[in-house]
Scaffold this motif. Structure first.
Motif, PDB file in Angstrom:
ATOM      1  N   TYR A 178       0.859  -1.243   0.012  1.00 18.28           N
ATOM      2  CA  TYR A 178       0.007   0.029   0.017  1.00 18.28           C
ATOM      3  C   TYR A 178       0.911   1.333  -0.025  1.00 18.28           C
ATOM      4  CZ  TYR A 178       1.236   0.229   4.924  1.00 18.28           C
ATOM      5  OH  TYR A 178       1.692   0.237   6.441  1.00 18.28           O
ATOM      6  N   LYS A 179       0.321   2.373  -0.517  1.00 22.14           N
ATOM      7  CA  LYS A 179       0.780   3.793  -0.368  1.00 22.14           C
ATOM      8  C   LYS A 179       0.418   4.496   1.038  1.00 22.14           C
ATOM      9  CE  LYS A 179       2.754   4.057  -4.608  1.00 22.14           C
ATOM     10  NZ  LYS A 179       4.222   4.322  -4.800  1.00 22.14           N
ATOM     11  N   VAL A 180       1.248   5.252   1.479  1.00 19.49           N
ATOM     12  CA  VAL A 180       0.937   5.511   3.235  1.00 19.49           C
ATOM     13  C   VAL A 180       1.159   7.293   2.834  1.00 19.49           C
ATOM     14  CG1 VAL A 180       3.279   5.389   3.999  1.00 19.49           C
ATOM     15  CG2 VAL A 180       1.187   5.457   5.495  1.00 19.49           C
ATOM     16  N   VAL A 181       0.157   7.888   3.474  1.00 19.30           N
ATOM     17  CA  VAL A 181       0.390   9.347   3.771  1.00 19.30           C
ATOM     18  C   VAL A 181      -0.030   9.637   5.241  1.00 19.30           C
ATOM     19  CG1 VAL A 181      -1.880   9.805   2.933  1.00 19.30           C
ATOM     20  CG2 VAL A 181      -0.459  11.569   2.978  1.00 19.30           C
ATOM     21  N   VAL A 182       0.906  10.420   6.032  1.00 18.80           N
ATOM     22  CA  VAL A 182       0.732  10.668   7.261  1.00 18.80           C
ATOM     23  C   VAL A 182       0.423  12.442   7.499  1.00 18.80           C
ATOM     24  CG1 VAL A 182       1.753  10.967   9.379  1.00 18.80           C
ATOM     25  CG2 VAL A 182       2.220   8.664   7.876  1.00 18.80           C
ATOM     26  N   ILE A 183      -0.638  12.580   7.821  1.00 15.61           N
ATOM     27  CA  ILE A 183      -1.008  14.213   7.936  1.00 15.61           C
ATOM     28  C   ILE A 183      -1.138  14.530   9.427  1.00 15.61           C
ATOM     29  CG2 ILE A 183      -2.783  15.820   7.178  1.00 15.61           C
ATOM     30  CD1 ILE A 183      -3.298  13.815   4.906  1.00 15.61           C
ATOM     31  N   ASP A 184      -0.473  15.598   9.869  1.00 14.04           N
ATOM     32  CA  ASP A 184      -0.514  16.155  11.266  1.00 14.04           C
ATOM     33  C   ASP A 184      -1.888  17.204  11.017  1.00 14.04           C
ATOM     34  OD1 ASP A 184      -0.167  17.164  13.533  1.00 14.04           O
ATOM     35  OD2 ASP A 184       1.487  18.495  13.118  1.00 14.04           O
ATOM     36  N   GLY A 185      -2.798  16.756  10.796  1.00 13.76           N
ATOM     37  CA  GLY A 185      -3.873  17.665  10.800  1.00 13.76           C
ATOM     38  C   GLY A 185      -5.368  16.925  10.495  1.00 13.76           C
ATOM     39  N   PHE A 186      -6.355  17.642  10.129  1.00 12.52           N
ATOM     40  CA  PHE A 186      -7.623  17.575   9.981  1.00 12.52           C
ATOM     41  C   PHE A 186      -7.834  17.463   8.532  1.00 12.52           C
ATOM     42  CE2 PHE A 186     -12.101  17.906   9.790  1.00 12.52           C
ATOM     43  CZ  PHE A 186     -12.886  16.939  10.490  1.00 12.52           C
ATOM     44  N   ILE A 187      -8.473  16.585   7.753  1.00 11.71           N
ATOM     45  CA  ILE A 187      -8.913  16.619   6.287  1.00 11.71           C
ATOM     46  C   ILE A 187     -10.353  17.251   6.310  1.00 11.71           C
ATOM     47  CG2 ILE A 187      -9.213  15.705   4.166  1.00 11.71           C
ATOM     48  CD1 ILE A 187      -7.263  13.453   5.202  1.00 11.71           C
TER      49      ILE A 187
END
Length: 201
Positions: free
Chosen positions: A13-22
């Protein structure tokens, strides 16, 4: 958001880590387009989704157009503090943060990190590391140092919980049929394993 994914294994899988709210679908539009074209699974770590984003992802997942799995942390839970850093380290990626001058919509246009395997269980996930043992051990030592150097008025429980997650290992038990088909034996084994889980050593 993945309540129906119990015991689901997602590989490559591809991963994205976001420090926040979408907040809006527009922020992850390019990610959803790439997920649709390639049908590669995507896992998103963040601090929550708006109802619009949640509905869009669930609807498209259900219709088989994409395979996108959000993992949302509670920003008000002190045990979630700095967990994104742990997710980044174990999956060999970086965090998308407005503090670094990044936007979600721009960052997801870039080539995202590829990871091996993530397993969704009830109330927890298991991630197969994408880094070597030396990197993991170095991070564990960092957390141990944080604990040892913490002042008396600092709550070290969240750090201890993070350290525990990096220390966890999985054991596969293969039982003979005479045991696996015997309900009494299953109950005794279950009791024994529960007893072991409460031991300190």
């Amino acid at each position: 958001y993945y309540e129906k994914l119990h015991n689901k294994v997602v590989k490559d899988y591809k991963v994205v880590v976001i420090d926040g709210f979408i907040e809006s679908v527009g922020e992850i539009h390019h990610l959803l387009v790439k997920a649709n074209k390639s049908m590669i699974p995507y896992v998103i770590f963040c601090y929550g989704l708006s109802e619009e984003v949640k509905f869009n992802i669930l609807k498209n997942n259900r219709e088989g157009r994409i395979k996108v799995y959000p993992v949302c942390l509670d920003s008000n839970d002190e045990n979630s503090l700095n967990l994104l850093n742990d997710f980044c380290l174990i999956q060999n990626t970086g965090v998308i943060s407005s503090n670094l001058g990044q936007t979600i919509s721009q960052a997801v246009r870039e080539e995202l990190a590829s990871c091996k395997k993530i397993t969704f269980l009830k109330n927890k996930i298991l991630i197969e590391p994408c880094v070597d043992k030396i990197t993991i051990e170095s991070h564990r030592n960092f957390l141990k140092t944080r604990i040892n150097e913490a002042k008396s008025d600092v709550n070290i429980k969240p750090i201890e919980n993070r350290l525990k997650m990096f220390s966890a290992e999985k054991i596969n038990l293969y039982l003979p049929k005479r045991v696996s088909n015997n309900k009494k034996s299953q109950r005794e084994l279950d009791y024994f394993l529960r007893f072991l889980s409460h031991l300190r050593k």
